[in-house]
Design an enzyme around this catalytic site. Sequence first.
Site, mmCIF file in Angstrom:
data_model
loop_
_atom_site.group_PDB
_atom_site.id
_atom_site.type_symbol
_atom_site.label_atom_id
_atom_site.label_comp_id
_atom_site.label_asym_id
_atom_site.label_seq_id
_atom_site.Cartn_x
_atom_site.Cartn_y
_atom_site.Cartn_z
ATOM 1 N N ARG A 1 -37.189 135.244 -95.972
ATOM 2 C CA ARG A 1 -35.982 135.963 -96.401
ATOM 3 C C ARG A 1 -36.291 137.374 -96.897
ATOM 4 O O ARG A 1 -35.373 138.150 -97.102
ATOM 5 C CB ARG A 1 -35.272 135.194 -97.518
ATOM 6 C CG ARG A 1 -34.638 133.910 -97.040
ATOM 7 C CD ARG A 1 -33.893 133.243 -98.191
ATOM 8 N NE ARG A 1 -33.379 131.946 -97.817
ATOM 9 C CZ ARG A 1 -32.129 131.734 -97.440
ATOM 10 N NH1 ARG A 1 -31.281 132.717 -97.373
ATOM 11 N NH2 ARG A 1 -31.739 130.520 -97.131
ATOM 12 N N ARG B 1 -14.941 126.134 -94.381
ATOM 13 C CA ARG B 1 -15.935 125.104 -94.672
ATOM 14 C C ARG B 1 -15.753 124.570 -96.089
ATOM 15 O O ARG B 1 -15.912 123.372 -96.337
ATOM 16 C CB ARG B 1 -17.349 125.675 -94.491
ATOM 17 C CG ARG B 1 -18.446 124.652 -94.758
ATOM 18 C CD ARG B 1 -19.819 125.215 -94.519
ATOM 19 N NE ARG B 1 -20.272 126.018 -95.649
ATOM 20 C CZ ARG B 1 -21.461 126.597 -95.712
ATOM 21 N NH1 ARG B 1 -22.311 126.498 -94.702
ATOM 22 N NH2 ARG B 1 -21.805 127.297 -96.769
ATOM 23 N N ARG C 1 -17.028 122.322 -100.811
ATOM 24 C CA ARG C 1 -18.206 123.022 -101.335
ATOM 25 C C ARG C 1 -17.785 124.044 -102.374
ATOM 26 O O ARG C 1 -17.071 124.999 -102.082
ATOM 27 C CB ARG C 1 -18.975 123.691 -100.208
ATOM 28 C CG ARG C 1 -19.645 122.642 -99.327
ATOM 29 C CD ARG C 1 -20.540 123.212 -98.318
ATOM 30 N NE ARG C 1 -21.485 124.185 -98.857
ATOM 31 C CZ ARG C 1 -22.593 124.527 -98.228
ATOM 32 N NH1 ARG C 1 -22.905 123.984 -97.077
ATOM 33 N NH2 ARG C 1 -23.395 125.427 -98.743
#
Length: 180
Positions: free
Chosen positions: A76, A115, A121
């Site tokens: 990352r 989502r 979530r």
Amino acid sequence: MSARMVLLGPPGAGKGTQAARISERLGIPAISTGDIFRANVAGNTELGQQAKKYMDAGEYVPDSVAQGFLLDGYPRTEAQVHELDAMLAESGLALDVVLEITAEAEVVVQRLLKRATEQNRADDIEPVIRRRLEVYAEQTEPLAALYESKGLLVRVDGIGDIDEVTERIMSALASRGVQA
């Protein structure tokens, strides 16, 4: 096909979905986080069963067992790129390809909000999503240029039907000699 690859793209670009599909098509494990062999041992996959024999004996799993991998979520940062390169070089290996799935920020925000409702979530709320996109742009997006300078980067548009995106990815990988 043996392939060692890294998957880049902003949150919500479809990396997890496409990582699973690429993994299945190429017959290589996809790792989101953690250790390649522990994940496969825990999942009792064929690779995991083979790796477990070596791990239980305190041995390294030979390259012939793990012929490739797909890293999703690592590296990352630029420091992690250098760390990964060094780890691979110690084994006489290098990455074959780096796949970047691209997606416009507003499309990603809408995907992640959807989502959030479908999967309940809590981390997929708009301010958090936008912050994650900022962090990606600052820290991870520059890795694409680094990998491009090494001749490893392949970019694919992640917008559209899931199957269409998968086919775009597989075509792009095949153009680099990576195919099932």
